[in-house]
Design a protein around this motif. Sequence first.
Motif, PDB file in Angstrom:
ATOM      1  N   VAL A  44       0.831  -1.203   0.000  1.00 46.66           N
ATOM      2  CA  VAL A  44       0.000   0.000   0.000  1.00 46.66           C
ATOM      3  C   VAL A  44       0.865   1.253   0.000  1.00 46.66           C
ATOM      4  CG1 VAL A  44      -1.616   1.363   1.383  1.00 46.66           C
ATOM      5  CG2 VAL A  44      -2.013  -1.073   1.051  1.00 46.66           C
ATOM      6  N   HIS A  45       1.861   1.245   0.881  1.00 44.01           N
ATOM      7  CA  HIS A  45       2.705   2.433   0.968  1.00 44.01           C
ATOM      8  C   HIS A  45       3.507   2.637  -0.323  1.00 44.01           C
ATOM      9  CE1 HIS A  45       4.701   5.621   3.205  1.00 44.01           C
ATOM     10  NE2 HIS A  45       5.834   5.225   2.647  1.00 44.01           N
ATOM     11  N   PHE A  46       4.019   1.569  -0.889  1.00 41.86           N
ATOM     12  CA  PHE A  46       4.795   1.681  -2.136  1.00 41.86           C
ATOM     13  C   PHE A  46       3.934   2.206  -3.280  1.00 41.86           C
ATOM     14  CE2 PHE A  46       6.105  -0.200  -6.189  1.00 41.86           C
ATOM     15  CZ  PHE A  46       7.381   0.315  -6.297  1.00 41.86           C
ATOM     16  N   GLN A  64       1.505  17.514   2.635  1.00 48.03           N
ATOM     17  CA  GLN A  64       1.309  16.432   1.667  1.00 48.03           C
ATOM     18  C   GLN A  64       1.803  15.107   2.229  1.00 48.03           C
ATOM     19  OE1 GLN A  64       3.495  18.188  -1.539  1.00 48.03           O
ATOM     20  NE2 GLN A  64       1.670  18.852  -2.625  1.00 48.03           N
ATOM     21  N   GLU A  65       2.951  15.149   2.913  1.00 50.86           N
ATOM     22  CA  GLU A  65       3.513  13.920   3.465  1.00 50.86           C
ATOM     23  C   GLU A  65       2.609  13.319   4.531  1.00 50.86           C
ATOM     24  OE1 GLU A  65       6.309  10.888   3.569  1.00 50.86           O
ATOM     25  OE2 GLU A  65       6.162  12.597   2.204  1.00 50.86           O
ATOM     26  N   VAL A  66       2.078  14.155   5.424  1.00 56.13           N
ATOM     27  CA  VAL A  66       1.167  13.675   6.466  1.00 56.13           C
ATOM     28  C   VAL A  66      -0.084  13.072   5.840  1.00 56.13           C
ATOM     29  CG1 VAL A  66      -0.324  14.394   8.372  1.00 56.13           C
ATOM     30  CG2 VAL A  66       2.019  15.263   8.230  1.00 56.13           C
ATOM     31  N   LEU A  67      -0.612  13.735   4.814  1.00 51.63           N
ATOM     32  CA  LEU A  67      -1.809  13.215   4.134  1.00 51.63           C
ATOM     33  C   LEU A  67      -1.538  11.853   3.524  1.00 51.63           C
ATOM     34  CD1 LEU A  67      -4.684  13.618   3.086  1.00 51.63           C
ATOM     35  CD2 LEU A  67      -3.714  14.797   1.095  1.00 51.63           C
ATOM     36  N   LEU A  68      -0.381  11.707   2.871  1.00 49.79           N
ATOM     37  CA  LEU A  68      -0.043  10.421   2.265  1.00 49.79           C
ATOM     38  C   LEU A  68       0.064   9.327   3.319  1.00 49.79           C
ATOM     39  CD1 LEU A  68       2.324   9.648  -0.597  1.00 49.79           C
ATOM     40  CD2 LEU A  68       2.727   8.471   1.541  1.00 49.79           C
ATOM     41  N   LEU A  69       0.694   9.623   4.448  1.00 56.36           N
ATOM     42  CA  LEU A  69       0.863   8.614   5.502  1.00 56.36           C
ATOM     43  C   LEU A  69      -0.476   8.243   6.139  1.00 56.36           C
ATOM     44  CD1 LEU A  69       4.150   9.859   7.216  1.00 56.36           C
ATOM     45  CD2 LEU A  69       3.862   8.023   5.546  1.00 56.36           C
ATOM     46  N   LEU A  70      -1.359   9.204   6.286  1.00 57.97           N
ATOM     47  CA  LEU A  70      -2.689   8.901   6.839  1.00 57.97           C
ATOM     48  C   LEU A  70      -3.498   8.014   5.895  1.00 57.97           C
ATOM     49  CD1 LEU A  70      -3.744  12.333   8.414  1.00 57.97           C
ATOM     50  CD2 LEU A  70      -3.059  10.231   9.612  1.00 57.97           C
ATOM     51  N   ILE A  71      -3.409   8.310   4.594  1.00 51.53           N
ATOM     52  CA  ILE A  71      -4.107   7.470   3.612  1.00 51.53           C
ATOM     53  C   ILE A  71      -3.508   6.065   3.617  1.00 51.53           C
ATOM     54  CG2 ILE A  71      -4.575   7.146   1.161  1.00 51.53           C
ATOM     55  CD1 ILE A  71      -4.630  10.178   0.859  1.00 51.53           C
ATOM     56  N   SER A  72      -2.188   5.998   3.707  1.00 47.02           N
ATOM     57  CA  SER A  72      -1.516   4.696   3.763  1.00 47.02           C
ATOM     58  C   SER A  72      -1.971   3.909   4.990  1.00 47.02           C
ATOM     59  CB  SER A  72       0.003   4.901   3.797  1.00 47.02           C
ATOM     60  OG  SER A  72       0.674   3.667   3.899  1.00 47.02           O
TER      61      SER A  72
END
Length: 264
Positions: A44-46, A64-72
């Motif tokens: 998922v993260h990749f 943007q980074e926080v949003l990506l990690l939360l979605i991950s």
Amino acid sequence: MEALFFGFFVFFFLIIFQPFGTYNFEHEHKALLLMVYGVIACSVHFLLRTSVYWKWSGAWSLKQEVLLLLISLLLSAVLSFVYNQFVFNGHFDLLHFPAFFLMVLSVYVFPLLAILWSRFAVLPSRGMATVATTRELTEQPAAPVVVLLKGANKEEEYQFRQDQILFLKSEGNYVKVVYRQDAKLRSVMLRATLKQVQEQLPDSFVQVHRSYLVNLSHFVAHRTVGGKYELVSEISPERIPVSNSYRPQIQNKLQNFTHISSQN
């Protein structure tokens, strides 16, 4: 690389602590079944990181980074919950998801924070490197364009910087090349036609008359004197005539040379 770290951390944590109700689960391939959680987290993260790489390249921000990690985190939790319900519990009960999500959060928070810290920690140095690189590129002078002119005679070969040449004038069977060197105006003669010399020049040299080719960057004004249109240079006292056939083309080009004024 960070996706592998993410997946490995999840797998290692599950093997040691065995949360999600897997402690009492007995199976000969239990380690492989637990590894699937790590594979889910890694995949998922990749996939998320890859899908936004080109969009965010050069425009990274903490938000943007926080949003990506939360979605991950959310997608990993959903897929892991589905996997857990069917493999370890044997049935699907959506009411167990909130408690399961909290357990996922307690496990995933450590690698996610580590990833966030690593990305944030290198941002200043990356930013300074980018600024330095940009400054070096903008401050580094462009390499001068070199012009090599050859005449019909065996030893006739001259090399100039493009910005040295003011104009070229046809004189019978020769072409006179007028150029500046050491703050002085100089000239050489080539046994060739103006057309033959023009073929050796870059497109920045413009024909303004059947006998003249000019480098417009060296001229400061254009004017009409006694019904004749001409170009004026501060370097050379020679006025360059512009014939009527070339005049519309030259006037159109002069729009891109704001330093050349009209003296009409």
